[in-house]
Design a protein around this motif. Structure first.
Motif, PDB file in Angstrom:
ATOM      1  N   GLN A   4      -5.084  -0.420 -31.409  1.00 53.31           N
ATOM      2  CA  GLN A   4      -4.741  -0.824 -32.708  1.00 53.31           C
ATOM      3  C   GLN A   4      -3.631  -2.211 -32.854  1.00 53.31           C
ATOM      4  OE1 GLN A   4      -6.601   0.150 -35.327  1.00 53.31           O
ATOM      5  NE2 GLN A   4      -7.437   1.436 -33.770  1.00 53.31           N
ATOM      6  N   ALA A   5      -3.859  -2.999 -31.335  1.00 54.43           N
ATOM      7  CA  ALA A   5      -2.747  -3.935 -31.325  1.00 54.43           C
ATOM      8  C   ALA A   5      -2.582  -5.059 -32.263  1.00 54.43           C
ATOM      9  CB  ALA A   5      -2.844  -4.450 -29.959  1.00 54.43           C
ATOM     10  N   GLN A  23      -0.835  -9.841 -26.478  1.00 47.88           N
ATOM     11  CA  GLN A  23       0.479  -9.557 -25.979  1.00 47.88           C
ATOM     12  C   GLN A  23       0.584  -7.927 -26.343  1.00 47.88           C
ATOM     13  OE1 GLN A  23       3.433 -12.290 -27.543  1.00 47.88           O
ATOM     14  NE2 GLN A  23       2.255 -14.049 -26.781  1.00 47.88           N
ATOM     15  N   VAL A  24       0.607  -7.718 -27.646  1.00 52.95           N
ATOM     16  CA  VAL A  24       0.884  -6.366 -27.981  1.00 52.95           C
ATOM     17  C   VAL A  24       0.047  -5.436 -27.395  1.00 52.95           C
ATOM     18  CG1 VAL A  24       1.022  -4.661 -30.086  1.00 52.95           C
ATOM     19  CG2 VAL A  24       1.822  -7.233 -30.288  1.00 52.95           C
ATOM     20  N   TYR A  25      -1.351  -5.771 -26.823  1.00 55.06           N
ATOM     21  CA  TYR A  25      -2.127  -4.752 -26.570  1.00 55.06           C
ATOM     22  C   TYR A  25      -1.691  -4.684 -25.030  1.00 55.06           C
ATOM     23  CZ  TYR A  25      -6.013  -2.728 -24.025  1.00 55.06           C
ATOM     24  OH  TYR A  25      -6.896  -2.099 -23.224  1.00 55.06           O
ATOM     25  N   GLU A  26      -1.283  -5.644 -24.234  1.00 54.38           N
ATOM     26  CA  GLU A  26      -0.626  -5.365 -23.020  1.00 54.38           C
ATOM     27  C   GLU A  26       0.434  -4.557 -22.946  1.00 54.38           C
ATOM     28  OE1 GLU A  26      -0.914  -9.703 -20.932  1.00 54.38           O
ATOM     29  OE2 GLU A  26      -3.003  -8.676 -20.098  1.00 54.38           O
ATOM     30  N   LEU A  27       1.279  -4.901 -23.724  1.00 59.12           N
ATOM     31  CA  LEU A  27       2.353  -4.039 -23.695  1.00 59.12           C
ATOM     32  C   LEU A  27       2.269  -2.543 -24.081  1.00 59.12           C
ATOM     33  CD1 LEU A  27       5.641  -3.957 -23.753  1.00 59.12           C
ATOM     34  CD2 LEU A  27       5.543  -4.543 -26.267  1.00 59.12           C
ATOM     35  N   LEU A  83      -9.750  -2.657 -22.979  1.00 59.84           N
ATOM     36  CA  LEU A  83      -9.988  -1.719 -23.981  1.00 59.84           C
ATOM     37  C   LEU A  83     -11.303  -1.202 -24.105  1.00 59.84           C
ATOM     38  CD1 LEU A  83      -8.970  -0.421 -26.725  1.00 59.84           C
ATOM     39  CD2 LEU A  83      -9.801  -2.276 -27.878  1.00 59.84           C
ATOM     40  N   ARG A  84     -11.535   0.194 -24.157  1.00 62.04           N
ATOM     41  CA  ARG A  84     -12.719   0.804 -24.238  1.00 62.04           C
ATOM     42  C   ARG A  84     -12.850   1.478 -25.574  1.00 62.04           C
ATOM     43  NH1 ARG A  84     -12.964   4.866 -20.123  1.00 62.04           N
ATOM     44  NH2 ARG A  84     -10.747   4.889 -20.123  1.00 62.04           N
TER      45      ARG A  84
END
Ligand SMILES: Cc1cc2nc3c(=O)[nH]c(=O)nc-3n(C[C@H](O)[C@H](O)[C@H](O)COP(=O)(O)OP(=O)(O)OC[C@H]3O[C@@H](n4cnc5c(N)ncnc54)[C@H](O)[C@@H]3O)c2cc1C
Length: 362
Positions: free
Chosen positions: A65-66, A83-87, A138-139
């Motif tokens: 849900q980034a 960026q939020v996903y990686e964090l 992401l899967r």
């Protein structure tokens, strides 16, 4: 002396963290792990740490849900989402390991989260926003409507389909905060509760009680209260609600994992012997009772076997610290830092954001 036994007036600290929610506690934990002998304190306005947004939340640790909720002023939504996903993915891994280390019982945890959609168009639109995250790892697994009852253990009425995100997981923020509190106390971090930071003056934090806490590094992690302490552009607070039911005899009728409804913006989260339904208010004028009734009504439709009307329940409302510029994990000036604005991702990114800020400070 009370709360101030170990935090005398004008005591000098290496680090003072303002805010004892999951973000502030995680930041103290990350700093302590790097500096075993530093003098560290956490200043919490409430009577206990972890009672703000971190207490009420939906338990989902969801890198999926980034994507930002709102338009991001002048910034590229895709860049922010990446960026939020990686964090979030980094943080989700740390939290998995920490749940094992803290011996958080398996019944409080789930290995993935799911999302359900009312139409093909809604599902495609949501998956389109995730397109750029698939290349980052992401899967997502599609669940056809006929399989929703068996795989998610919820009623599938008016649902087109669902998606399970195996990269997500879930766990109890409340219990995790309690573990952080006991570890911080054991490692001689001062937890100053029941006194708010009124303002910051240079390297001094002036509390409501007029006591002064001096520190070489001051970290603002006060959630929705952060922008009152420093000018942090684009901060706002978005209210969220949850109703938690105690149903020890009905755990087999709980959803198999946290399930978020894309259209209703409501999530149902199994947590041990408790089931929580959480969501926001579409309209600020709607009163709290109606929101709780709407949440319970939704839960009754998705989990019709549960005896909700007779079960003990607890209501909670809190402010999500949102930011129009994405999470703020940075230096504001010499000696002053911020770790806030994580919005609907605050629990997910808590551990990773703390590590990132500690790296930056040290
Ligand atoms: C209903 C709901 C459901 C949610 N579900 C999820 C989810 O499933 N997954 C997810 O990742 N995130 C979720 N979130 C978001 C997440 O819970 C928050 O982003 C996160 O808890 C924020 O943590 P925080 O420490 O910044 O804020 P808080 O937990 O609010 O902590 C801030 C603390 O600072 C203190 N404080 C404020 N001002 C001062 C001051 N001046 N001096 C001293 N102390 C001060 C407050 O008392 C508070 O304890 C949800 C939020 C809500 C409301």
């Amino acid at each position: 002396m009370g709360q101030y036994e170990s935090a005398m007036e004008k005591t000098a600290y290496d680090f003072a963290i303002i805010g004892g929610g999951v973000i502030g506690l995680s930041t103290a934990y990350a700093l302590r792990a790097r500096r075993h002998h530093a003098k560290i304190c956490v200043i919490e306005a409430g009577p206990k740490c972890g009672f703000g947004a971190s207490w009420a939340n939906g338990s989902m640790i969801h890198p999926s849900q980034a994507a930002p909720w709102d338009e991001i002023g002048g910034l590229d939504r895709v860049d922010i989402a990446k960026q939020v996903y990686e964090l979030a993915a980094y943080s989700a891994d740390i939290l998995r390991k920490r749940f094992d280390e803290f011996e958080i019982e398996p019944r409080h945890r789930r290995a993935s989260c799911a999302k359900i959609y009312i139409s093909r168009a809604a599902m495609d639109a949501d998956l389109n926003t995730l397109e750029d995250l698939f290349s980052l790892g992401l899967r997502a697994k599609y669940v056809p409507p006929l399989e929703i009852p068996s795989r998610l253990n919820i009623a599938s009425k008016n649902i087109y389909g669902g998606v399970i995100f195996p990269s997500d997981h879930s766990g109890p923020a409340r219990i995790y905060c309690q573990h952080l509190v006991s570890r911080l106390k054991a490692s001689k971090v001062d937890l100053i509760t029941g006194d708010a930071a009124k303002f910051i003056d240079g390297q001094a934090v002036i509390l409501n009680s007029e006591k002064t806490i001096r520190a070489q590094g001051i970290i603002i992690a006060a959630g929705a209260g952060s922008d009152k302490l420093a000018n942090i552009a684009g901060q706002k607070a978005v209210r969220g609600y949850s109703r938690t039911f105690e149903l020890p005899n009905d755990v087999n009728s709980f959803p198999a994992m946290p399930v978020m409804d894309d259209a209703a913006h409501i999530a149902i989260s199994p947590m041990g012997t408790h089931l929580r339904v959480s969501g926001g208010a579409d309209d600020a004028a709607v009163n709290d009772d109606r929101i709780y009734a709407k949440l319970e009504d939704y839960l009754a439709r998705r989990c019709p076997k549960l005896p909700l009307t007779s079960a003990p329940k607890e209501d909670w409302t809190a402010l999500r610290p949102m930011s129009e510029v994405g999470p703020v994990i940075r230096q504001l000036r010499d000696g002053l830092y911020a770790n806030t604005g994580h919005g609907h991702m605050g629990w997910t990114v808590s551990a990773g954001a703390a590590e990132k800020l500690a790296d930056l400070i040290l």
